[in-house]
Motif scaffolding. Structure first.
Motif, PDB file in Angstrom:
ATOM      1  N   ALA A  45      -2.631  -1.779  -1.730  1.00  0.00           N
ATOM      2  CA  ALA A  45      -2.371  -2.600  -0.542  1.00  0.00           C
ATOM      3  C   ALA A  45      -2.028  -4.035  -0.913  1.00  0.00           C
ATOM      4  CB  ALA A  45      -3.590  -2.578   0.381  1.00  0.00           C
ATOM      5  N   ARG A  46      -2.695  -4.552  -1.918  1.00  0.00           N
ATOM      6  CA  ARG A  46      -2.512  -5.952  -2.291  1.00  0.00           C
ATOM      7  C   ARG A  46      -1.234  -6.188  -3.094  1.00  0.00           C
ATOM      8  NH1 ARG A  46      -7.697  -8.827  -4.680  1.00  0.00           N
ATOM      9  NH2 ARG A  46      -8.450  -8.160  -2.655  1.00  0.00           N
ATOM     10  N   TYR A  47      -0.900  -5.266  -4.018  1.00  0.00           N
ATOM     11  CA  TYR A  47       0.183  -5.544  -4.956  1.00  0.00           C
ATOM     12  C   TYR A  47       1.414  -4.663  -4.781  1.00  0.00           C
ATOM     13  CZ  TYR A  47      -3.537  -8.286  -6.902  1.00  0.00           C
ATOM     14  OH  TYR A  47      -4.556  -9.186  -7.039  1.00  0.00           O
ATOM     15  N   ASN A  48       1.420  -3.765  -3.827  1.00  0.00           N
ATOM     16  CA  ASN A  48       2.599  -2.953  -3.549  1.00  0.00           C
ATOM     17  C   ASN A  48       3.819  -3.808  -3.166  1.00  0.00           C
ATOM     18  OD1 ASN A  48       3.875  -0.443  -3.437  1.00  0.00           O
ATOM     19  ND2 ASN A  48       3.442  -0.211  -1.269  1.00  0.00           N
ATOM     20  N   PRO A  49       3.623  -4.926  -2.456  1.00  0.00           N
ATOM     21  CA  PRO A  49       4.796  -5.758  -2.131  1.00  0.00           C
ATOM     22  C   PRO A  49       5.532  -6.312  -3.361  1.00  0.00           C
ATOM     23  CG  PRO A  49       2.976  -6.329  -0.704  1.00  0.00           C
ATOM     24  CD  PRO A  49       2.433  -5.387  -1.748  1.00  0.00           C
ATOM     25  N   LEU A  50       4.896  -6.320  -4.523  1.00  0.00           N
ATOM     26  CA  LEU A  50       5.560  -6.812  -5.733  1.00  0.00           C
ATOM     27  C   LEU A  50       6.537  -5.788  -6.315  1.00  0.00           C
ATOM     28  CD1 LEU A  50       2.557  -8.486  -7.594  1.00  0.00           C
ATOM     29  CD2 LEU A  50       4.330  -9.599  -6.230  1.00  0.00           C
ATOM     30  N   VAL A  51       6.452  -4.556  -5.835  1.00  0.00           N
ATOM     31  CA  VAL A  51       7.312  -3.484  -6.335  1.00  0.00           C
ATOM     32  C   VAL A  51       8.577  -3.432  -5.489  1.00  0.00           C
ATOM     33  CG1 VAL A  51       7.454  -0.997  -6.756  1.00  0.00           C
ATOM     34  CG2 VAL A  51       5.282  -2.186  -7.061  1.00  0.00           C
ATOM     35  N   ALA A  52       9.717  -3.222  -6.134  1.00  0.00           N
ATOM     36  CA  ALA A  52      10.982  -3.084  -5.402  1.00  0.00           C
ATOM     37  C   ALA A  52      10.858  -1.931  -4.408  1.00  0.00           C
ATOM     38  CB  ALA A  52      12.123  -2.814  -6.378  1.00  0.00           C
ATOM     39  N   ALA A  53      11.473  -2.079  -3.259  1.00  0.00           N
ATOM     40  CA  ALA A  53      11.319  -1.114  -2.165  1.00  0.00           C
ATOM     41  C   ALA A  53      11.643   0.316  -2.603  1.00  0.00           C
ATOM     42  CB  ALA A  53      12.195  -1.519  -0.991  1.00  0.00           C
ATOM     43  N   LYS A  54      12.670   0.497  -3.418  1.00  0.00           N
ATOM     44  CA  LYS A  54      13.068   1.843  -3.835  1.00  0.00           C
ATOM     45  C   LYS A  54      12.110   2.462  -4.853  1.00  0.00           C
ATOM     46  CE  LYS A  54      17.951   1.277  -2.895  1.00  0.00           C
ATOM     47  NZ  LYS A  54      19.312   1.351  -3.428  1.00  0.00           N
ATOM     48  N   LYS A  55      11.293   1.638  -5.491  1.00  0.00           N
ATOM     49  CA  LYS A  55      10.381   2.129  -6.521  1.00  0.00           C
ATOM     50  C   LYS A  55       8.939   2.238  -6.035  1.00  0.00           C
ATOM     51  CE  LYS A  55      13.071   0.510 -10.428  1.00  0.00           C
ATOM     52  NZ  LYS A  55      13.033  -0.197 -11.698  1.00  0.00           N
ATOM     53  N   ARG A  56       8.690   1.938  -4.780  1.00  0.00           N
ATOM     54  CA  ARG A  56       7.325   2.002  -4.257  1.00  0.00           C
ATOM     55  C   ARG A  56       6.849   3.444  -4.147  1.00  0.00           C
ATOM     56  NH1 ARG A  56       7.825  -2.625   0.391  1.00  0.00           N
ATOM     57  NH2 ARG A  56       7.901  -4.343  -1.095  1.00  0.00           N
ATOM     58  N   PRO A  57       5.545   3.649  -4.308  1.00  0.00           N
ATOM     59  CA  PRO A  57       5.020   5.015  -4.196  1.00  0.00           C
ATOM     60  C   PRO A  57       5.047   5.511  -2.752  1.00  0.00           C
ATOM     61  CG  PRO A  57       3.234   3.449  -4.496  1.00  0.00           C
ATOM     62  CD  PRO A  57       4.524   2.679  -4.650  1.00  0.00           C
ATOM     63  N   ARG A  58       5.106   6.817  -2.598  1.00  0.00           N
ATOM     64  CA  ARG A  58       5.086   7.407  -1.264  1.00  0.00           C
ATOM     65  C   ARG A  58       3.709   7.193  -0.645  1.00  0.00           C
ATOM     66  NH1 ARG A  58       5.771  12.228  -3.676  1.00  0.00           N
ATOM     67  NH2 ARG A  58       4.331  13.128  -2.182  1.00  0.00           N
ATOM     68  N   PRO A  59       3.642   6.829   0.638  1.00  0.00           N
ATOM     69  CA  PRO A  59       2.342   6.592   1.278  1.00  0.00           C
ATOM     70  C   PRO A  59       1.469   7.840   1.363  1.00  0.00           C
ATOM     71  CG  PRO A  59       4.150   5.805   2.672  1.00  0.00           C
ATOM     72  CD  PRO A  59       4.753   6.512   1.509  1.00  0.00           C
ATOM     73  N   ASP A  60       2.070   9.015   1.335  1.00  0.00           N
ATOM     74  CA  ASP A  60       1.286  10.241   1.441  1.00  0.00           C
ATOM     75  C   ASP A  60       0.798  10.756   0.078  1.00  0.00           C
ATOM     76  OD1 ASP A  60       3.854  10.867   0.616  1.00  0.00           O
ATOM     77  OD2 ASP A  60       3.920  12.776   1.681  1.00  0.00           O
ATOM     78  N   ALA A  61       1.142  10.058  -0.996  1.00  0.00           N
ATOM     79  CA  ALA A  61       0.684  10.447  -2.330  1.00  0.00           C
ATOM     80  C   ALA A  61      -0.795  10.091  -2.484  1.00  0.00           C
ATOM     81  CB  ALA A  61       1.509   9.724  -3.398  1.00  0.00           C
ATOM     82  N   PRO A  62      -1.503  10.767  -3.376  1.00  0.00           N
ATOM     83  CA  PRO A  62      -2.911  10.414  -3.624  1.00  0.00           C
ATOM     84  C   PRO A  62      -3.032   8.959  -4.064  1.00  0.00           C
ATOM     85  CG  PRO A  62      -2.367  12.498  -4.667  1.00  0.00           C
ATOM     86  CD  PRO A  62      -1.081  11.925  -4.154  1.00  0.00           C
ATOM     87  N   GLU A  63      -4.152   8.323  -3.677  1.00  0.00           N
ATOM     88  CA  GLU A  63      -4.344   6.898  -3.975  1.00  0.00           C
ATOM     89  C   GLU A  63      -4.233   6.596  -5.472  1.00  0.00           C
ATOM     90  OE1 GLU A  63      -8.097   5.778  -2.311  1.00  0.00           O
ATOM     91  OE2 GLU A  63      -7.248   5.450  -0.325  1.00  0.00           O
ATOM     92  N   LYS A  64      -4.772   7.479  -6.301  1.00  0.00           N
ATOM     93  CA  LYS A  64      -4.731   7.249  -7.746  1.00  0.00           C
ATOM     94  C   LYS A  64      -3.287   7.241  -8.242  1.00  0.00           C
ATOM     95  CE  LYS A  64      -6.577   8.833 -12.140  1.00  0.00           C
ATOM     96  NZ  LYS A  64      -7.455   9.767 -12.827  1.00  0.00           N
ATOM     97  N   ASP A  65      -2.456   8.154  -7.730  1.00  0.00           N
ATOM     98  CA  ASP A  65      -1.047   8.196  -8.133  1.00  0.00           C
ATOM     99  C   ASP A  65      -0.301   6.948  -7.653  1.00  0.00           C
ATOM    100  OD1 ASP A  65      -1.616  10.648  -9.247  1.00  0.00           O
ATOM    101  OD2 ASP A  65      -0.731  11.806  -7.603  1.00  0.00           O
ATOM    102  N   GLN A  66      -0.613   6.512  -6.431  1.00  0.00           N
ATOM    103  CA  GLN A  66       0.010   5.288  -5.915  1.00  0.00           C
ATOM    104  C   GLN A  66      -0.370   4.096  -6.790  1.00  0.00           C
ATOM    105  OE1 GLN A  66      -0.455   4.440  -1.717  1.00  0.00           O
ATOM    106  NE2 GLN A  66      -0.691   6.614  -1.259  1.00  0.00           N
TER     107      GLN A  66
END
Length: 125
Positions: A45-66
């Motif tokens: 939640a805190r650092y996902n905005p630092l990732v380019a939009a196309k490279k962000r993890p899927r929201p439905d993926a397990p938290e550990k994978d995200q």
């Protein structure tokens, strides 16, 4: 102690209490050079905005994978370790991430203000 006496120690009991509370594990991880730790969900939640939009993890993926995907995108492999429930960060990494996040948020806010102002002035002409 089991006897309820002052200044009495039961070393096996003390060790069991330290193990059960996670104190020994925390000291071990801290000693390995990972003083900062965040739960997977909080890290994402805190650092996902630092990732380019196309490279962000899927929201439905397990938290550990995200958390793993975000960490791989924003950090070098020697700056973090991924645990079962937390991301462990080397000393100074949290401050670096906070600064990068703040710079990005401030940059977006400044661009938004400029965009709105230019639109207002453009409509006045």
């Amino acid at each position: 102690t089991g006897e309820k006496k002052a200044a009495g120690w039961d070393p096996p009991l003390v060790m069991r209490q330290l193990e059960c509370t996670g104190t020994l594990e925390a000291v071990r991880v801290y000693g390995m050079g990972f003083p900062d730790r965040l739960p997977h969900a909080e890290f994402v939640a805190r650092y996902n905005p630092l990732v380019a939009a196309k490279k962000r993890p899927r929201p439905d993926a397990p938290e550990k994978d995200q958390a793993d995907k975000v960490a791989k995108e924003v950090l070098k492999s020697d700056q973090y370790a991924l645990g079962q429930t937390k991301v462990f960060l080397k000393a100074g990494v949290v401050n670096e991430l906070r600064k990068r996040r703040q710079d990005q948020v401030e940059g977006k806010a400044a661009r938004h203000i400029q965009r709105v102002a230019r639109g207002m002035f453009g409509r006045r002409r």
